[in-house]
Design a protein around this motif. Structure first.
Motif, short mmCIF file in Angstrom:
data_model
loop_
_atom_site.label_atom_id
_atom_site.label_comp_id
_atom_site.label_asym_id
_atom_site.label_seq_id
_atom_site.Cartn_x
_atom_site.Cartn_y
_atom_site.Cartn_z
N GLY A 141 0.83 -1.21 0.00
CA GLY A 141 0.00 0.00 0.00
C GLY A 141 0.85 1.25 0.00
N ASN A 142 1.90 1.26 0.82
CA ASN A 142 2.80 2.40 0.85
C ASN A 142 3.58 2.54 -0.44
OD1 ASN A 142 2.19 3.48 3.43
ND2 ASN A 142 3.26 1.75 4.34
N LYS A 143 3.97 1.42 -1.03
CA LYS A 143 4.68 1.45 -2.31
C LYS A 143 3.78 2.07 -3.39
CE LYS A 143 7.49 -1.73 -5.04
NZ LYS A 143 7.86 -3.16 -5.19
N TYR A 144 2.51 1.69 -3.40
CA TYR A 144 1.55 2.25 -4.35
C TYR A 144 1.43 3.77 -4.16
CZ TYR A 144 -2.85 3.28 -6.70
OH TYR A 144 -3.80 3.83 -7.51
N ILE A 145 1.25 4.20 -2.92
CA ILE A 145 1.09 5.62 -2.62
C ILE A 145 2.33 6.41 -3.04
CG2 ILE A 145 0.91 7.29 -0.72
CD1 ILE A 145 -0.87 5.15 0.70
N GLU A 146 3.51 5.89 -2.70
CA GLU A 146 4.76 6.58 -3.04
C GLU A 146 4.96 6.67 -4.55
OE1 GLU A 146 7.15 8.03 -1.04
OE2 GLU A 146 5.73 7.76 0.61
N ARG A 147 4.74 5.57 -5.25
CA ARG A 147 4.93 5.57 -6.70
C ARG A 147 3.91 6.46 -7.40
NH1 ARG A 147 7.08 -0.44 -8.57
NH2 ARG A 147 9.15 -0.17 -7.65
N LEU A 148 2.68 6.41 -6.93
CA LEU A 148 1.65 7.24 -7.53
C LEU A 148 1.96 8.72 -7.33
CD1 LEU A 148 -1.12 7.29 -9.00
CD2 LEU A 148 -2.17 7.38 -6.73
N GLY A 149 2.31 9.09 -6.11
CA GLY A 149 2.65 10.49 -5.84
C GLY A 149 3.81 10.98 -6.68
N ASP A 150 4.85 10.17 -6.80
CA ASP A 150 6.02 10.53 -7.59
C ASP A 150 5.66 10.65 -9.08
OD1 ASP A 150 8.93 10.95 -7.91
OD2 ASP A 150 8.84 9.00 -8.94
N LEU A 151 4.94 9.68 -9.60
CA LEU A 151 4.56 9.71 -11.01
C LEU A 151 3.66 10.91 -11.30
CD1 LEU A 151 4.44 8.59 -13.87
CD2 LEU A 151 2.64 7.02 -13.10
N GLN A 152 2.73 11.18 -10.41
CA GLN A 152 1.80 12.29 -10.67
C GLN A 152 2.52 13.64 -10.65
OE1 GLN A 152 -2.50 10.44 -9.96
NE2 GLN A 152 -1.76 11.54 -8.20
#
Length: 182
Positions: A141-152
């Motif tokens: 879940g944290n990996k998803y949040i971190e990657r999404l935030g960075d990509l966005q």
């Protein structure tokens, strides 16, 4: 609002939380562009009635003359589709690549951003806003949040327009914000 989808590449990025209206707003903008293709980034979830109902609502809202591509492979789709696109949503790209190691992930991001920047037609991208509240107790879940935030953040930098949807309202961020220096 008028859009010239025949000139230089134009990325319009729409983000928002759950049920904020981000997909509806992207569809509203998409209706102003002729011959748009809707890219649905989602894994099938057989037996998940709630998910199937959500997908049905999206289908019922879309104009019948829109092309539809349901896929998990955004990179391949961007290589093959040359017309205007509405991508809903970028979180599907994250999930498709969630198990990639950091090096593989960074290569995917570089390729994705390169393909987006080199498009000649309008590209509407819907993205989820997560991480505004609870921190996941799970590593994935944290990996998803971190990657999404960075990509966005990266998509925002290459987008000509950036919108935030909140409670059924759309706010054009470019008019009221500036990029945080890093």
């Amino acid at each position: 609002m008028e859009f010239n989808d025949y000139k230089l590449s134009k990325i319009i990025f729409i983000t928002g939380g759950t049920k904020s209206g981000k997909s509806e707003f992207a569809e509203y903008l998409g209706k102003k562009i002729s011959k748009i293709t809707y890219i649905a980034l989602s894994e099938p979830r057989p037996g998940d009635i709630t998910w199937e109902n959500k997908i049905l609502q999206h289908r019922l809202r879309r104009p019948k003359d829109w092309e539809l591509v349901e896929t998990n492979n955004l990179i391949s789709t961007l290589k093959n589709e040359t017309g205007p696109l509405l991508i809903d949503s970028i979180g599907g790209f994250i999930m498709e690549n969630i198990n990639k190691n950091d090096k593989e992930w960074n290569l995917k991001i570089y390729l994705l951003l390169d393909l987006l920047q080199n498009r000649k037609k309008t590209t509407l991208i819907v993205g989820e806003q997560v991480g505004w509240s609870l921190v996941s107790e799970y590593e994935i879940g944290n990996k998803y949040i971190e990657r999404l935030g960075d990509l966005q953040k990266k998509i925002t930098r290459i987008s000509q327009e950036n919108w935030l949807t909140l409670n059924g309202r759309a706010i054009k961020l470019d008019n009221i914000s500036f990029e945080i220096p890093t």
